[in-house]
Write a protein that holds these residues in place. Structure first.
Motif, PDB file in Angstrom:
ATOM      1  N   VAL A   1      11.209-103.834  98.896  1.00  0.00           N
ATOM      2  CA  VAL A   1      11.182-103.084 100.259  1.00  0.00           C
ATOM      3  C   VAL A   1      12.725-102.824 100.395  1.00  0.00           C
ATOM      4  CG1 VAL A   1      10.707-103.359 102.590  1.00  0.00           C
ATOM      5  CG2 VAL A   1       9.207-104.267 100.952  1.00  0.00           C
TER       6      VAL A   1
ATOM      7  N   LEU B   1      10.463-102.498 110.345  1.00  0.00           N
ATOM      8  CA  LEU B   1       9.547-103.433 110.607  1.00  0.00           C
ATOM      9  C   LEU B   1      10.118-104.170 111.752  1.00  0.00           C
ATOM     10  CD1 LEU B   1       7.148-104.878 109.804  1.00  0.00           C
ATOM     11  CD2 LEU B   1       8.288-106.164 108.251  1.00  0.00           C
TER      12      LEU B   1
ATOM     13  N   GLN C   1      11.787-110.420 107.627  1.00  0.00           N
ATOM     14  CA  GLN C   1      12.014-110.605 106.187  1.00  0.00           C
ATOM     15  C   GLN C   1      11.203-111.458 105.628  1.00  0.00           C
ATOM     16  OE1 GLN C   1      14.937-109.365 104.641  1.00  0.00           O
ATOM     17  NE2 GLN C   1      13.673-110.447 102.889  1.00  0.00           N
TER      18      GLN C   1
ATOM     19  N   ALA D   1       6.071-108.211  99.475  1.00  0.00           N
ATOM     20  CA  ALA D   1       6.603-107.868  98.139  1.00  0.00           C
ATOM     21  C   ALA D   1       6.160-108.834  97.091  1.00  0.00           C
ATOM     22  CB  ALA D   1       8.273-108.135  98.171  1.00  0.00           C
TER      23      ALA D   1
ATOM     24  N   LEU E   1       4.081 -98.910 101.504  1.00  0.00           N
ATOM     25  CA  LEU E   1       4.501 -99.545 100.197  1.00  0.00           C
ATOM     26  C   LEU E   1       3.459 -99.456  99.176  1.00  0.00           C
ATOM     27  CD1 LEU E   1       6.668-101.770  99.444  1.00  0.00           C
ATOM     28  CD2 LEU E   1       5.081-103.399 100.148  1.00  0.00           C
TER      29      LEU E   1
ATOM     30  N   GLU F   1      12.919-100.053 105.398  1.00  0.00           N
ATOM     31  CA  GLU F   1      11.715-100.620 105.982  1.00  0.00           C
ATOM     32  C   GLU F   1      11.896-101.744 106.731  1.00  0.00           C
ATOM     33  OE1 GLU F   1       8.607 -99.469 105.692  1.00  0.00           O
ATOM     34  OE2 GLU F   1       9.268 -97.492 104.917  1.00  0.00           O
ATOM     35  N   LYS F   2      13.013-102.335 106.243  1.00  0.00           N
ATOM     36  CA  LYS F   2      13.483-103.663 107.026  1.00  0.00           C
ATOM     37  C   LYS F   2      13.653-103.210 108.481  1.00  0.00           C
ATOM     38  CE  LYS F   2      15.189-105.992 103.191  1.00  0.00           C
ATOM     39  NZ  LYS F   2      16.318-106.557 102.258  1.00  0.00           N
TER      40      LYS F   2
ATOM     41  N   ILE G   1       8.073-109.350 104.707  1.00  0.00           N
ATOM     42  CA  ILE G   1       8.634-108.303 103.933  1.00  0.00           C
ATOM     43  C   ILE G   1       8.633-109.277 102.414  1.00  0.00           C
ATOM     44  CG2 ILE G   1      10.677-107.505 102.545  1.00  0.00           C
ATOM     45  CD1 ILE G   1      11.202-106.328 105.634  1.00  0.00           C
TER      46      ILE G   1
END
Length: 91
Positions: free
Chosen positions: A79, A87, A65, A72, A32, A83-84, A68
């Protein structure tokens, strides 16, 4: 850390699984911050996979979430679904 409270309240930090999780989180943040995250391109597979993960692995997806959203907000970067998924799988 949100992960500890939501998913792993009893994890032993000396365990291999904990160390692997930390490595995956570092890779996530490195991608990221290093601009190695691909721009969000409409990708139906990623969208479908993210929806599947959200339904099948509710706790891990919800925790991902939250992570993220925090990352973010701190980095001012978006993101993507890929990437979700990454992760969520590692949580």
């Amino acid at each position: 850390m949100k992960i500890r409270y939501e998913l792993l309240p009893n994890i032993d930090e000396s365990e291999l699984n904990y160390q692997r999780l930390i490595v995956h989180l570092r890779f996530f943040v490195d991608r990221l911050l290093g601009n190695h995250v691909e721009d969000e391109v409409e990708n139906s597979f990623d969208r479908v996979m993210a929806e599947h993960m959200a339904q099948r692995y509710v706790a891990a997806f919800t925790c991902a979430q939250h992570v993220i959203t925090y990352v973010a907000k701190q980095t001012q970067r978006q993101v993507n679904d890929n990437e979700k998924i990454y992760l969520t799988m590692h949580l």
